[in-house]
Design an enzyme around this catalytic site. Structure first.
Site, PDB file in Angstrom:
ATOM      1  N   GLY A 134       0.828  -1.199   0.000  1.00 24.37           N
ATOM      2  CA  GLY A 134       0.000   0.000   0.000  1.00 24.37           C
ATOM      3  C   GLY A 134       0.859   1.245   0.000  1.00 24.37           C
TER       4      GLY A 134
ATOM      5  N   GLN B 124       2.873   9.914   1.474  1.00 24.27           N
ATOM      6  CA  GLN B 124       4.181   9.247   1.454  1.00 24.27           C
ATOM      7  C   GLN B 124       5.018   9.631   0.246  1.00 24.27           C
ATOM      8  OE1 GLN B 124       2.330   5.153   2.303  1.00 24.27           O
ATOM      9  NE2 GLN B 124       4.297   5.050   3.352  1.00 24.27           N
TER      10      GLN B 124
ATOM     11  N   CYS C 133       6.116  -0.159   7.303  1.00 25.52           N
ATOM     12  CA  CYS C 133       5.668   0.976   6.494  1.00 25.52           C
ATOM     13  C   CYS C 133       6.846   1.469   5.663  1.00 25.52           C
ATOM     14  CB  CYS C 133       5.186   2.079   7.428  1.00 25.52           C
ATOM     15  SG  CYS C 133       4.625   3.556   6.566  1.00 25.52           S
ATOM     16  N   LEU C 134       6.596   1.789   4.398  1.00 28.98           N
ATOM     17  CA  LEU C 134       7.688   2.261   3.537  1.00 28.98           C
ATOM     18  C   LEU C 134       8.283   3.572   4.053  1.00 28.98           C
ATOM     19  CD1 LEU C 134       6.168   1.472   0.014  1.00 28.98           C
ATOM     20  CD2 LEU C 134       7.907   0.166   1.247  1.00 28.98           C
TER      21      LEU C 134
ATOM     22  N   HIS D   6      -4.286   0.848   7.836  1.00 39.06           N
ATOM     23  CA  HIS D   6      -2.929   1.389   7.872  1.00 39.06           C
ATOM     24  C   HIS D   6      -2.799   2.554   6.880  1.00 39.06           C
ATOM     25  CE1 HIS D   6       1.632   0.931   7.980  1.00 39.06           C
ATOM     26  NE2 HIS D   6       1.425   1.717   6.941  1.00 39.06           N
ATOM     27  N   GLU D   7      -3.254   2.318   5.646  1.00 38.42           N
ATOM     28  CA  GLU D   7      -3.088   3.347   4.600  1.00 38.42           C
ATOM     29  C   GLU D   7      -3.960   4.572   4.861  1.00 38.42           C
ATOM     30  OE1 GLU D   7      -0.627   3.175   2.712  1.00 38.42           O
ATOM     31  OE2 GLU D   7      -0.220   1.076   3.175  1.00 38.42           O
TER      32      GLU D   7
ATOM     33  N   HIS E 221      -2.660   7.101   7.227  1.00 41.21           N
ATOM     34  CA  HIS E 221      -1.711   8.071   6.654  1.00 41.21           C
ATOM     35  C   HIS E 221      -2.430   9.367   6.261  1.00 41.21           C
ATOM     36  CE1 HIS E 221       2.153   6.031   6.409  1.00 41.21           C
ATOM     37  NE2 HIS E 221       1.606   4.952   5.879  1.00 41.21           N
TER      38      HIS E 221
HETATM   39 NI    NI Z   1       2.567   3.079   5.809  1.00 41.45          NI
END
Ligand code: NI
Length: 185
Positions: A45, A50, A98-99, A140-141, A144
């Protein structure tokens, strides 16, 4: 085009993201770039903050899990202006990463079932009840988009344990296999 992923400490990750309209410039290209960036970084995701944009756009791919879960074959979806309407079901604990927080993995408890509304790439509105792994990824996404990160859900003790890694990120010293935009890099 692959975009650099903003890492922990970048103010955009703490902003509340805004809904967009169909007139948002170069949206198709942006979505394509988000998919490419996510897949190349081995993420499932990616939320627009991000990549530095405080707007409500999220891409999710569950295709990498399709070997174990055939129902996820070719699951590649974009969620525009998503909002979680309700979280329900049993709280389930699962490891998350998480990236934007390379090298950090912690167990996070989340509800197993959510009701969401969003628009697809054609700005058609959908309302769905989602369960299981997709409900986890969505929470999670979509977090953000509220300026939240998964480490906000962990205990003070666990946060203490990852403090060294977080501080390194604040100094622009994160390491990963993909292109990043760090605070001081
Ligand atoms: Ni993340």
């Amino acid at each position: 085009m692959i975009l650099p992923i903003y890492t922990y400490g970048q103010p955009v990750l703490r902003k509340e993201a805004e809904d967009i309209t169909a007139e948002y410039p170069n949206l198709k290209e942006l979505i394509d770039n988000m998919f490419e960036t996510m897949v190349r970084a081995d993420g499932v995701g990616l939320a627009a903050p991000q990549i530095g944009l405080p707007i409500r756009v999220v891409t999710i791919t569950l295709d990498p899990l399709s070997e174990d879960y055939p129902e996820f074959k070719d699951f590649n979806k974009v969620y525009i202006n998503p909002h979680i309407l309700e979280v329900s079901g049993e709280e389930v604990a699962m490891d998350e990463g998480c990236l934007s927080l390379p090298g950090v993995h912690e167990t996070v408890k989340r509800g197993s079932c959510i009701k969401v509304k969003y628009m697809d790439e054609n700005f058609v509105e959908h309302e769905e009840v989602v369960e299981g792994y997709l409900a986890r990824v969505m929470q999670h996404e979509f977090d953000h988009l509220e300026g939240k990160l998964f480490i906000d859900h962990i205990s003070t003790l666990r946060k203490q344990m990852v403090k060294g890694k977080l501080n390194a990120m604040l100094k622009g010293k994160a390491r990963s296999s993909y292109k990043m935009k760090q605070v001081k890099s």
